[in-house]
Design an enzyme around this catalytic site. Structure first.
Site: not given
Length: 425
Positions: A141, A218, A221, A244, A383
């Site tokens: 990302h 990261d 998600q 999220k 992104c």
């Protein structure tokens, strides 16, 4: 797979906690929720961008503002003490959610992007130099890619990218070549927001640590959709966002190993992160507060913990099972069509999202057409512009799923795509 089969979770009961899912859409966007043309049921499949917020979390925010709204760490009066306790306990709740040892290892930030920047500036500017390398992946990302790219320019460090193969997996042999004794940081997305690939972060952590490098994961998600144990993956840093995972916007978290955070300088300076200030110098507050300058997002932080409680009541193993069921079903439905290109691994080996293109139809046009059917999906490069360049696609459409989605909603998407095909035939 029939649409009447059972789910790993009680979707009907969960949907009742999200009044927005009862909305009708199609009206005047200048008067949201009130337009005269609002006559189409909402089918929300844009959860990788942001999820919806259940009543329980909204009530937590309301309770704070109605009952004990006050600044934290700055008052002896009762409201300030109540707000401080709730805010500090929120750190404990979120820390426990990802397997951290305690609140000392859990910093509240605005989002995953700010967490990336905190580490890049507070650690990277001080630790990186011309003899060092930062290793990322081709599926990163922009929050990771651009941040480390710019820090590398400031420090002279080299940036390297682990290849993504034709199926959307990382080339781990290439990773072993790139991660060497010059590597100071490996920054990798846990679940790709475009490909749905679930990366082997524990294996990458082993590679990094074998060369005395750190690893930043990261988790934007992954934390919303599957159990996370930062100790088991041996992450040095792990970042994720509240919005999220059923929480409010404006709040995220950075996990960091306490020993590393202790050695890092603050990223922002000001009130609440200091212990002692003179006209000549200052000393810093204990973790995690030394990284939380100024008045924090108090209501959002407390509500973030409420969102974690909500998800844990469902059970993260069940959340993951539901995500994977919907992802496989969507993959199977989309690949029924010869003119649909689906990006990433097979349907039975991905996170809960599917990025795709329909023939020569631009993703933005496709998203606009399915929107007329009440189906909300994402369109663009998500992104991940360099990844889209590698895929040979200017953009892609993306459907992403969460705890309140159903197979029937995926069928609605497929019906909308068939209308789009007819329109552009």
């Amino acid at each position: 797979m029939g649409v009447q089969e059972s789910y790993p979770i009680d979707v009907e009961a969960i949907r009742a906690d999200f009044p927005i899912l009862d909305r009708m859409v199609g009206g005047d966007v200048e008067t949201p929720g009130e337009g005269p043309g609002d006559d189409t049921p909402l089918c929300y499949l844009d959860n990788a961008a942001t999820s919806h917020t259940p009543d329980q979390v909204v009530d937590t925010i309301s309770d704070y503002y109605r009952g004990y709204n006050a600044n934290v760490h700055r008052g002896i009066h009762q409201l300030s003490q109540e707000a401080s306790v709730a805010y500090e306990e929120a750190h404990d709740t979120v820390a426990d959610f990802v397997g951290a040892d305690g609140r000392e290892e859990l910093v509240f930030t605005k989002n995953t992007t700010e967490s990336e920047n905190l580490v890049a500036y507070a650690w990277g500017l001080n630790e990186l130099g011309p003899d060092d390398s930062v290793v990322m992946t081709e599926m990163e990302h922009h929050a990771s890619l651009v941040t480390w790219q710019q820090i590398a320019k400031k420090t002279g460090a080299e940036v390297r990218y682990i290849r993504v193969d034709e199926q959307g997996y990382l080339d781990m042999d290439h990773a072993a070549e790139l991660i060497d004794d010059s590597t100071a940081m490996v920054s990798v997305v846990h679940v790709s927001n475009t490909l749905g690939t679930v990366n082997p972060v524990a294996e990458l952590a082993d590679m990094a640590h074998d060369h005395d490098a750190l690893i930043f994961v990261d988790g934007a998600q992954s934390a919303p959709t599957r159990p996370v144990d930062v100790k088991a993956m041996d992450a040095d840093f792990f970042a994720f966002s509240g919005h999220k995972m059923c929480g409010p916007t404006g709040i995220g978290a950075l996990y960091g190993k306490e020993s590393i955070l202790e050695e890092m300088s603050p990223y922002l300076y000001g009130g609440d992160m200091i212990r002692r200030v003179t006209y000549e110098d200052a000393t810093w507050e204990d973790l995690p507060w030394k990284f939380e300058a100024g008045t924090p997002s108090i209501a959002q932080g407390i509500a973030f913990a409420a969102a974690v409680d909500y998800l844990e009541d469902i059970g993260m193993d069940a959340v993951q099972a539901h995500e994977e069921l919907l992802a496989e079903y969507a993959y199977d439905r989309l690949t029924e069509f010869d003119d649909v290109t689906v990006y990433g691994p097979p349907g039975d080996d991905r996170g809960g999202l599917v990025a795709f293109n329909l023939g020569s139809v631009h993703a933005h046009d496709l998203s606009s057409i399915v929107n007329e059917h009440g189906v909300a999906i994402r369109a663009g490069d998500h992104c991940t512009q360099p990844l889209h360049d590698k895929l040979g696609a200017a953009a892609s459409a993306r459907a992403s799923f969460y705890i309140y989605n159903t197979r029937e909603e995926i069928d609605l998407l497929i019906d909308a795509l068939e209308d789009a095909r007819d329109l552009f035939a």
